[in-house]
Scaffold this motif. Structure first.
Motif, PDB file in Angstrom:
ATOM      1  N   ASP A   1     -11.161  25.313 -25.077  1.00 36.48           N
ATOM      2  CA  ASP A   1     -11.338  26.074 -23.839  1.00 36.48           C
ATOM      3  C   ASP A   1     -11.137  25.140 -22.651  1.00 36.48           C
ATOM      4  N   VAL A   2     -10.404  25.598 -21.663  1.00 32.71           N
ATOM      5  CA  VAL A   2     -10.104  24.790 -20.482  1.00 32.71           C
ATOM      6  C   VAL A   2     -10.725  25.446 -19.257  1.00 32.71           C
ATOM      7  N   THR A   3     -11.533  24.696 -18.532  1.00 33.57           N
ATOM      8  CA  THR A   3     -12.118  25.172 -17.279  1.00 33.57           C
ATOM      9  C   THR A   3     -11.556  24.340 -16.133  1.00 33.57           C
ATOM     10  N   VAL A   4     -10.972  25.024 -15.157  1.00 36.55           N
ATOM     11  CA  VAL A   4     -10.386  24.358 -13.986  1.00 36.55           C
ATOM     12  C   VAL A   4     -11.147  24.801 -12.748  1.00 36.55           C
ATOM     13  N   ILE A   5     -11.768  23.837 -12.068  1.00 35.68           N
ATOM     14  CA  ILE A   5     -12.330  24.113 -10.744  1.00 35.68           C
ATOM     15  C   ILE A   5     -11.302  23.622  -9.748  1.00 35.68           C
ATOM     16  N   ARG A   6     -10.674  24.563  -9.075  1.00 35.32           N
ATOM     17  CA  ARG A   6      -9.595  24.193  -8.169  1.00 35.32           C
ATOM     18  C   ARG A   6     -10.121  23.424  -6.955  1.00 35.32           C
ATOM     19  N   GLY A   7      -9.198  22.842  -6.203  1.00 39.89           N
ATOM     20  CA  GLY A   7      -9.593  22.026  -5.064  1.00 39.89           C
ATOM     21  C   GLY A   7     -10.514  22.766  -4.118  1.00 39.89           C
ATOM     22  N   VAL A   8     -11.735  22.280  -3.948  1.00 44.70           N
ATOM     23  CA  VAL A   8     -12.733  22.948  -3.112  1.00 44.70           C
ATOM     24  C   VAL A   8     -13.322  21.960  -2.125  1.00 44.70           C
ATOM     25  N   SER A   9     -14.018  22.497  -1.137  1.00 46.11           N
ATOM     26  CA  SER A   9     -14.692  21.662  -0.143  1.00 46.11           C
ATOM     27  C   SER A   9     -15.977  21.089  -0.723  1.00 46.11           C
TER      28      SER A   9
END
Length: 205
Positions: free
Chosen positions: A125-133
């Protein structure tokens, strides 16, 4: 501890653990493999691995406070990380804060970063937290312990039998141990390990 949690095994109860061994009930689980390295829970990269790398360079403070100090310092220099993620059927190019590849659900002592991961489904399983502040990342932190972060719009999830991660200057950690600088390729090896389990447990994740 995270693997034991996934398997429904006792943590900190040696007598109960010995009873499980004596019962001799076993189960085959998958493992992740990166070259010659194996992992059972989560391969992490991005913000969390940068924090760990920074903590290792700090001479003060000592103990758990070193990691907290490293996290604050890394937050101050937070930046979007340009990732290339290769899955079985897709290649993703995106800016991310964190990318985790899970054979199991949790890492870091209970952060449920890949809540849908099963240790016996033949998939990573792959979890990606995209670019965030910084503010958004801090807001996400409590949800990682509940696994509810995957409902946030800045979080994407995928499954794949093999995952390649590419991002300059980022190091991968697996089961809490330093593996290598990216790029790395992780693949799921089905039924690679047989483990003792609680015969009354129905936990599969």
């Amino acid at each position: 501890n995270d693997l034991a949690r996934s398997l429904g095994l006792p943590r900190g109860d040696a007598v109960h653990a010995a009873d499980i061994v004596a019962d001799n009930v076993t189960r085959a689980i998958d493992l992740g493999r990166i070259g010659e390295r194996w992992f059972a829970t989560v391969l992490s990269s991005g913000f969390d691995s940068l924090v760990t790398e920074r903590a290792k360079r700090l001479r003060w403070p000592r103990g758990p406070l070193r990691y907290n100090a490293a996290m604050i310092l890394q937050l101050a220099s937070l930046r979007k990380l340009p990732y290339v993620i290769e899955l079985d059927d897709a290649e993703l190019r995106l800016d991310a804060t964190l990318v985790a590849v899970g054979n199991g659900r949790s890492y870091g002592g209970g952060m449920v970063v890949c809540p849908a991961a099963l240790v016996d489904d033949g998939l990573l399983d792959v979890t990606v937290i995209r670019g965030v502040s910084r503010t958004r990342l801090l807001g996400l932190s409590p949800t990682l312990y509940r696994g509810t972060h995957i409902d946030r719009p800045e979080v994407d999830t995928y499954t794949s039998t093999q995952v390649t991660l590419r991002c300059d200057g980022i190091v991968a950690y697996a089961d809490g141990e330093r593996v290598a600088e990216l790029p790395v390729t992780a693949r799921c090896v089905p039924r690679a390990l047989r483990v003792f389990v609680n015969q009354d447990s129905v936990a599969r994740g």
